[in-house]
Scaffold this active site. Structure first.
Site, PDB file in Angstrom:
ATOM      1  N   ASN A  46      -0.254   7.998  -7.080  1.00 37.40           N
ATOM      2  CA  ASN A  46      -0.250   7.435  -5.999  1.00 37.40           C
ATOM      3  C   ASN A  46      -0.548   8.412  -4.862  1.00 37.40           C
ATOM      4  OD1 ASN A  46       2.558   8.824  -6.723  1.00 37.40           O
ATOM      5  ND2 ASN A  46       3.279   8.262  -4.893  1.00 37.40           N
ATOM      6  N   GLU A  48      -0.123   9.004  -0.822  1.00 38.59           N
ATOM      7  CA  GLU A  48       0.636   8.463   0.592  1.00 38.59           C
ATOM      8  C   GLU A  48      -0.200   8.903   1.634  1.00 38.59           C
ATOM      9  OE1 GLU A  48       5.262   8.692  -1.156  1.00 38.59           O
ATOM     10  OE2 GLU A  48       4.373  10.210   0.390  1.00 38.59           O
ATOM     11  N   CYS A  57      -1.209   2.737  -4.647  1.00 36.48           N
ATOM     12  CA  CYS A  57      -0.293   2.754  -5.815  1.00 36.48           C
ATOM     13  C   CYS A  57      -1.052   3.535  -6.957  1.00 36.48           C
ATOM     14  CB  CYS A  57       0.223   1.415  -6.148  1.00 36.48           C
ATOM     15  SG  CYS A  57       1.184   0.706  -4.691  1.00 36.48           S
ATOM     16  N   GLU A  59      -0.926   2.454  -9.965  1.00 36.49           N
ATOM     17  CA  GLU A  59      -1.496   1.557 -10.804  1.00 36.49           C
ATOM     18  C   GLU A  59      -2.925   1.182 -10.449  1.00 36.49           C
ATOM     19  OE1 GLU A  59       2.805   0.756 -10.846  1.00 36.49           O
ATOM     20  OE2 GLU A  59       1.194   1.417  -9.233  1.00 36.49           O
ATOM     21  N   CYS A  91       0.095  -4.697  -7.074  1.00 37.02           N
ATOM     22  CA  CYS A  91      -0.413  -4.110  -8.187  1.00 37.02           C
ATOM     23  C   CYS A  91      -0.652  -5.247  -9.175  1.00 37.02           C
ATOM     24  CB  CYS A  91       0.160  -2.992  -8.556  1.00 37.02           C
ATOM     25  SG  CYS A  91      -0.050  -1.292  -7.703  1.00 37.02           S
TER      26      CYS A  91
END
Length: 145
Positions: A46, A48, A57, A59, A91
């Site tokens: 991830n 941010e 994310c 994924e 996701c």
């Protein structure tokens, strides 16, 4: 079902990716690894952002990593976190798009840091995800690309 060897590789790659997470806001790091239908593994973490909505994310990061390498067909994805968390709705919908290439029901593994996991298929978690019909032929053209 994927093999134990594949599960171990996914866990290893996802855990390593988690260590690179850019989680400066929450300190909450996720790692993910996606397994392609030809047996390759790509990791992601991830990222941010201080601007809402610009983060990514783990994924989707792993999937995008695979796409960069020309891989569009997936058998499984492993997500690693402190607790066993399945992917968010965005996701899951992203996975749903790629699952339309070969109509494969992607296995989704949620793992904690100790390697304990649970598995559900994409259709179990997102039984009525949006599946396009308008450009389905174009999506399926990525099969074996």
């Amino acid at each position: 079902m994927i093999t134990d060897t594949e599960k171990n590789e996914l866990l290893t790659v996802a855990t390593a990716a988690r260590n690179n997470a850019f989680s400066h806001l929450t300190g909450h790091s996720f790692g993910a690894a996606v397994l392609t239908t030809d047996g390759q593994v790509f990791g992601g973490c991830n990222t941010e952002s201080t601007i809402s909505g610009l983060g990514l994310c783990a994924e989707r990061s792993a999937i995008d990593h695979a796409v960069v390498h020309g891989k569009y067909e997936y058998k499984a994805i492993f997500v690693v976190d402190e607790k066993q968390h399945f992917p968010c709705g965005a996701c899951l919908q992203y996975l749903c798009l790629f699952s339309q290439i070969n109509s494969f029901d992607i296995e989704i593994y949620a793992s904690d840091l100790q390697g304990n996991y649970q598995m559900k298929t994409l259709s179990e978690i997102l039984p009525v995800g949006f599946r396009t019909e308008k450009n389905l032929d174009l999506i399926k053209s990525f099969k074996n690309k």
